[in-house]
Write an enzyme that holds these catalytic residues in place. Structure first.
Site, short mmCIF file in Angstrom:
data_model
loop_
_atom_site.label_atom_id
_atom_site.label_comp_id
_atom_site.label_asym_id
_atom_site.label_seq_id
_atom_site.Cartn_x
_atom_site.Cartn_y
_atom_site.Cartn_z
N GLY A 46 0.84 -1.19 0.00
CA GLY A 46 0.00 0.00 0.00
C GLY A 46 0.87 1.24 0.00
N GLN A 51 3.18 9.96 1.31
CA GLN A 51 4.48 9.26 1.47
C GLN A 51 5.45 9.60 0.34
OE1 GLN A 51 2.44 5.26 2.32
NE2 GLN A 51 4.29 5.10 3.53
N CYS A 94 5.82 -0.26 7.58
CA CYS A 94 5.49 0.96 6.83
C CYS A 94 6.72 1.38 6.03
CB CYS A 94 5.08 2.07 7.79
SG CYS A 94 4.62 3.60 6.95
N LEU A 95 6.50 1.71 4.76
CA LEU A 95 7.62 2.12 3.91
C LEU A 95 8.26 3.42 4.41
CD1 LEU A 95 6.04 1.26 0.44
CD2 LEU A 95 7.86 0.00 1.61
N HIS A 136 -4.57 1.45 7.79
CA HIS A 136 -3.20 1.98 7.87
C HIS A 136 -3.03 3.15 6.89
CE1 HIS A 136 1.37 1.18 7.92
NE2 HIS A 136 1.23 1.96 6.86
N GLU A 137 -3.57 3.00 5.67
CA GLU A 137 -3.42 4.05 4.65
C GLU A 137 -4.26 5.28 4.99
OE1 GLU A 137 -1.01 3.60 2.93
OE2 GLU A 137 -0.81 1.43 2.91
N HIS A 140 -2.51 7.42 7.35
CA HIS A 140 -1.50 8.29 6.71
C HIS A 140 -2.14 9.61 6.26
CE1 HIS A 140 2.31 6.17 6.47
NE2 HIS A 140 1.76 5.08 5.98
O1 GNR Z 1 3.96 -2.64 2.62
C1 GNR Z 1 3.28 -2.49 3.65
N1 GNR Z 1 2.93 -3.58 4.39
C2 GNR Z 1 2.02 -3.54 5.42
C3 GNR Z 1 1.95 -4.62 6.28
C4 GNR Z 1 1.05 -4.65 7.31
C5 GNR Z 1 0.20 -3.58 7.50
C6 GNR Z 1 0.26 -2.48 6.66
C7 GNR Z 1 1.16 -2.46 5.63
S1 GNR Z 1 1.21 -1.10 4.57
C8 GNR Z 1 2.88 -1.13 4.08
C9 GNR Z 1 3.16 -0.07 3.03
C10 GNR Z 1 2.94 1.29 3.63
O2 GNR Z 1 3.71 1.84 4.36
N2 GNR Z 1 1.81 1.88 3.36
O3 GNR Z 1 1.52 3.08 3.88
NI NI Z 2 2.62 3.15 5.77
#
Ligand code: GNR
Ligand code: NI
Length: 174
Positions: A46, A51, A94-95, A136-137, A140
């Site tokens: 995601g 980001q 999270c990236l 999660h997104e 952000h």
């Molecule tokens: O790549 C991602 N893996 C992930 C694993 C578990 C819960 C959420 C994520 S999202 C993350 C990519 C990211 O930072 N998205 O904002």
């Molecule tokens: Ni993230």
């Protein structure tokens, strides 16, 4: 399609609330194309526009395991319209917080509404990894990171580690 640089903590832009998209036009679709290539390159499942430094309410995701069968998903102005009272916990990463993982509890199911790639209104009932990832997104888009759900001790440890790794990397590159 351009691979863009992913911002990492403690970049202050990651803490800003992203703005709603008024019109789904060529510029937004171009942004989504860049986001999807950046996400596949990373790789991640995601990515929120903020980001890559664009504070607009745009998210891309692809939960398919097989890279030969890509299933890109696009969400513009996603909103949670219902969430379950039951929580489940999932090991999140999270990236923008490279190489750090921790268990986070969230509602196990949610329903969202959003605009798709063409700008059409859609609804989605999510559970499992899809539910975790979209929450999660959406976090952000509101300047929230998964580390905000951890104890202060764990959160501070992760922030310290990421800053240390960043400095180390700079030292090697320079
Ligand atoms: O790549 C991602 N893996 C992930 C694993 C578990 C819960 C959420 C994520 S999202 C993350 C990519 C990211 O930072 N998205 O904002
Ligand atoms: Ni993230």
């Amino acid at each position: 399609m351009t691979i863009r640089k992913i911002l990492t903590i403690p970049d202050p832009l990651l803490r800003k609330k992203s703005l709603s998209v008024e019109k789904v036009d060529k510029e937004i679709r171009n942004l989504m194309d860049d986001m999807i290539s950046t996400m596949y390159d990373a790789p991640g499942i995601g990515l929120a526009a903020v980001q890559i430094g664009v504070p607009k309410r745009v998210v891309v995701m692809d939960l398919s395991k097989n890279p030969d069968r890509k299933k890109p998903m696009y969400f513009i102005n996603p909103e949670i319209i219902w969430k379950s009272n039951v929580n489940s916990s999932y090991e999140e990463g999270c990236l923008s917080i490279p190489n750090q993982f921790a268990k986070v509890e969230r509602p196990d199911k949610c329903h969202i509404k959003y605009l798709d790639y063409e700008g059409n209104e859609k609804k989605l009932e999510a559970e499992g990894l899809l539910s975790t990832c979209i929450q999660h997104e959406i976090d952000h888009l509101n300047g929230v990171l998964f580390i905000d759900y951890l104890s202060k001790l764990k959160k501070d440890m992760i922030i310290k580690k990421v800053s240390k790794d960043k400095k180390e990397l700079e030292r090697v590159v320079v």
